[in-house]
Design an enzyme around this catalytic site. Structure first.
Site, PDB file in Angstrom:
ATOM      1  N   ASP A 107       0.867  -1.179   0.000  1.00 21.29           N
ATOM      2  CA  ASP A 107       0.000   0.000   0.000  1.00 21.29           C
ATOM      3  C   ASP A 107       0.904   1.231   0.000  1.00 21.29           C
ATOM      4  O   ASP A 107       2.021   1.189   0.519  1.00 21.29           O
ATOM      5  CB  ASP A 107      -0.896  -0.008   1.239  1.00 21.29           C
ATOM      6  CG  ASP A 107      -1.748   1.249   1.344  1.00 21.29           C
ATOM      7  OD1 ASP A 107      -2.484   1.541   0.400  1.00 21.29           O
ATOM      8  OD2 ASP A 107      -1.623   1.939   2.373  1.00 21.29           O
ATOM      9  N   ASP A 152      -1.696  -0.628   6.039  1.00 19.33           N
ATOM     10  CA  ASP A 152      -1.924  -0.149   7.406  1.00 19.33           C
ATOM     11  C   ASP A 152      -3.261   0.545   7.607  1.00 19.33           C
ATOM     12  O   ASP A 152      -3.579   0.952   8.722  1.00 19.33           O
ATOM     13  CB  ASP A 152      -0.809   0.823   7.806  1.00 19.33           C
ATOM     14  CG  ASP A 152      -0.938   2.165   7.101  1.00 19.33           C
ATOM     15  OD1 ASP A 152      -1.336   2.170   5.912  1.00 19.33           O
ATOM     16  OD2 ASP A 152      -0.673   3.200   7.730  1.00 19.33           O
ATOM     17  N   ASP A 171      -7.424  -1.241   3.828  1.00 17.13           N
ATOM     18  CA  ASP A 171      -6.545  -2.343   3.452  1.00 17.13           C
ATOM     19  C   ASP A 171      -6.992  -3.675   4.052  1.00 17.13           C
ATOM     20  O   ASP A 171      -6.382  -4.711   3.759  1.00 17.13           O
ATOM     21  CB  ASP A 171      -5.106  -2.056   3.908  1.00 17.13           C
ATOM     22  CG  ASP A 171      -4.512  -0.839   3.220  1.00 17.13           C
ATOM     23  OD1 ASP A 171      -4.873  -0.590   2.056  1.00 17.13           O
ATOM     24  OD2 ASP A 171      -3.697  -0.139   3.840  1.00 17.13           O
TER      25      ASP A 171
END
Length: 356
Positions: free
Chosen positions: A41, A241, A245
Site C-alpha cells: 500500500d 496499514d 486495506d
C-alpha cells in the site's frame, strides 16, 4: 517430529519478537518461503501520512515568512496531515502565530479565517475558484510543476488577493529505498497499490524503481488485484496499514502491518512490525528461510539413523539396547536442532545491534 517441529517454531517466534516482529500465525514462516510477490500500500506504508513543506511560492508584496505564518495560524485548529506539516514548518522557523478572530472550514475545500482584521483563505485551487480568487500568473509554473509530479499545492490568499502557495511533498520512509533494493535481490515481484491519483503513485513508483503500480483503487479493488495475482499462480504478501486495506490483508497469503496502523489492519494482519517501520521485513524473510532449513534438518535427523539401525540389526546382529541407542542419537540431534536458533550467532548479534 510432533514435538521437535513446534519447539523449533516457538524458538523462531521468540527471535521474531526480539526483532520487532509479532507473528500471530506460525504458518506465516512457512508460507513466506513460497512468497514471490509483494504488494505495498502506498500512503502510510511506503510513505508517511504527513507530507513536508518543500517550498513556498510568493506573489505580490508578501514574503514567504508572512505566508507561512498566516497559513499556520489558519491551520492551528486542524488535525489533518497537511495542517500538521504546515504547523511543524512554522515551529521549525520559530514563528509566533497570531490568534484567530473567526474561522470557517469547508470540508474538501479549505479554510477562511479572520486574523487581525484581515481575511485569510487557505486551501485548494478549487476553493480559491469558489471564492472568486484566480491563480496569479506567477504561480502558474509552480502549479504545472506540482501537478506533473503529483505534489500538493496549498494556496494562500489575503483579503481576496492571491498571496502565494505552499508546496508539500510526500515523505518517503527513510528505510524504503534500501529495502526495495534488497527485495529485488531476492527476485521478488513488487507492486504498489494506492487509492491516490495516478500521478503521485507513478511518481513514487518511478522514484523507487518499481514498474508495477495501480492507482485510484477502492478497498475491494485492492483485494481483487491480490486475488487476480494469486489466480495467476503467484504467492502474495500484502503490506498495508489502513482501514481500507483490511480486505486485501485478509485475501493475501501473508499479510503484514505496522505499529500505529488502524485497529482493523492490526487485527487482520498475520504479522505486526512493532517498531512502526518496514525495517524488519528483510529479517522476516531471512527468518522464514532459516525455518525452512531447520525443518529440513529435522527430517534428516529423524530418518538418517534408520538405515544404520537396519544395517546394524541384519548385518551386525544388534540387540535391542544397541538399536534403541542408535535410534535415540537421531532424537538428540533433533533436540539440538530445535535449540539451534537460540544460539545462532547471526540472530544474537542482530538482536544486540537493535537494542533488544
Amino acid at each position: 517430529m510432533k514435538i521437535l517441529a513446534p519447539l523449533s517454531l516457538l524458538n523462531y517466534l521468540k527471535i521474531a519478537a526480539e526483532h520487532h516482529m509479532i507473528v500471530k500465525d506460525g504458518r506465516v514462516l512457512e508460507l513466506l518461503h513460497e512468497v514471490d510477490t509483494i504488494v505495498f500500500d502506498k500512503t502510510g506504508t511506503l510513505t508517511h501520512e504527513q507530507p513536508y513543506v518543500m517550498d513556498i511560492h510568493v506573489c505580490g508584496s508578501y514574503t514567504a515568512t508572512e505566508l507561512l505564518r498566516f497559513a499556520a495560524a489558519a491551520e492551528s485548529r486542524q488535525s489533518h496531515p497537511i495542517a500538521n506539516a504546515i504547523r511543524q514548518e512554522a515551529e521549525r522557523c520559530q514563528l509566533a502565530l497570531p490568534p484567530l478572530d473567526d474561522a470557517a472550514y469547508e470540508v474538501g475545500y479549505g479554510l477562511k479565517v479572520a486574523i487581525g482584521g484581515q481575511v485569510i483563505r487557505v486551501g485548494s485551487e478549487r476553493f480559491m475558484a469558489k471564492e472568486g480568487i484566480d491563480v496569479s500568473p506567477g504561480l502558474m509554473a509552480a502549479q504545472e510543476h506540482c501537478h506533473s509530479h503529483g505534489y500538493v499545492l496549498v494556496y494562500v490568499a489575503i483579503d481576496g488577493t492571491m498571496g502565494g502557495a505552499i508546496e508539500l511533498h510526500p515523505t518517503i520512509r527513510p528505510e524504503v529505498k534500501e529495502m526495495i533494493a534488497a527485495l529485488r535481490q531476492r527476485q521478488l515481484d513488487l507492486y504498489i497499490v494506492s487509492g491516490d491519483h495516478e500521478q503521485p503513485t507513478r511518481q513514487l513508483a518511478q522514484e523507487l524503481g518499481i514498474e508495477s503500480y495501480v492507482a485510484q483503487t477502492l478497498p475491494e479493488q485492492k483485494a481483487e488485484l491480490i486475488a487476480q495475482l494469486q489466480d495467476e499462480g503467484k504467492s502474495v504478501c500484502f503490506i498495508g496499514d489502513g482501514i481500507n486495506d483490511a480486505i486485501a490483508l485478509k485475501t493475501a497469503h501473508v499479510s503484514v502491518s505496522l505499529n500505529g496502523a488502524s485497529t482493523v489492519a492490526l487485527d487482520t494482519a498475520q504479522v505486526l512490525f512493532t517498531d512502526g517501520t518496514l525495517n524488519p521485513l528483510l529479517n522476516l524473510f531471512e527468518l522464514a528461510d532459516d525455518v525452512e532449513a531447520n525443518m529440513r534438518r529435522h527430517v534428516v535427523c529423524q530418518f538418517s539413523s534408520t538405515p544404520f539401525v537396519l544395517i546394524g540389526v541384519y548385518a551386525w546382529q544388534f540387540r535391542f539396547f544397541e538399536t534403541l541407542l542408535l535410534h535415540t542419537v537421531g532424537g538428540f540431534a533433533g533436540i539440538a536442532n530445535s535449540l539451534s536458533p537460540v544460539f545462532d550467532k547471526k540472530w544474537k548479534a542482530s538482536a544486540n545491534g537493535s537494542g533488544s
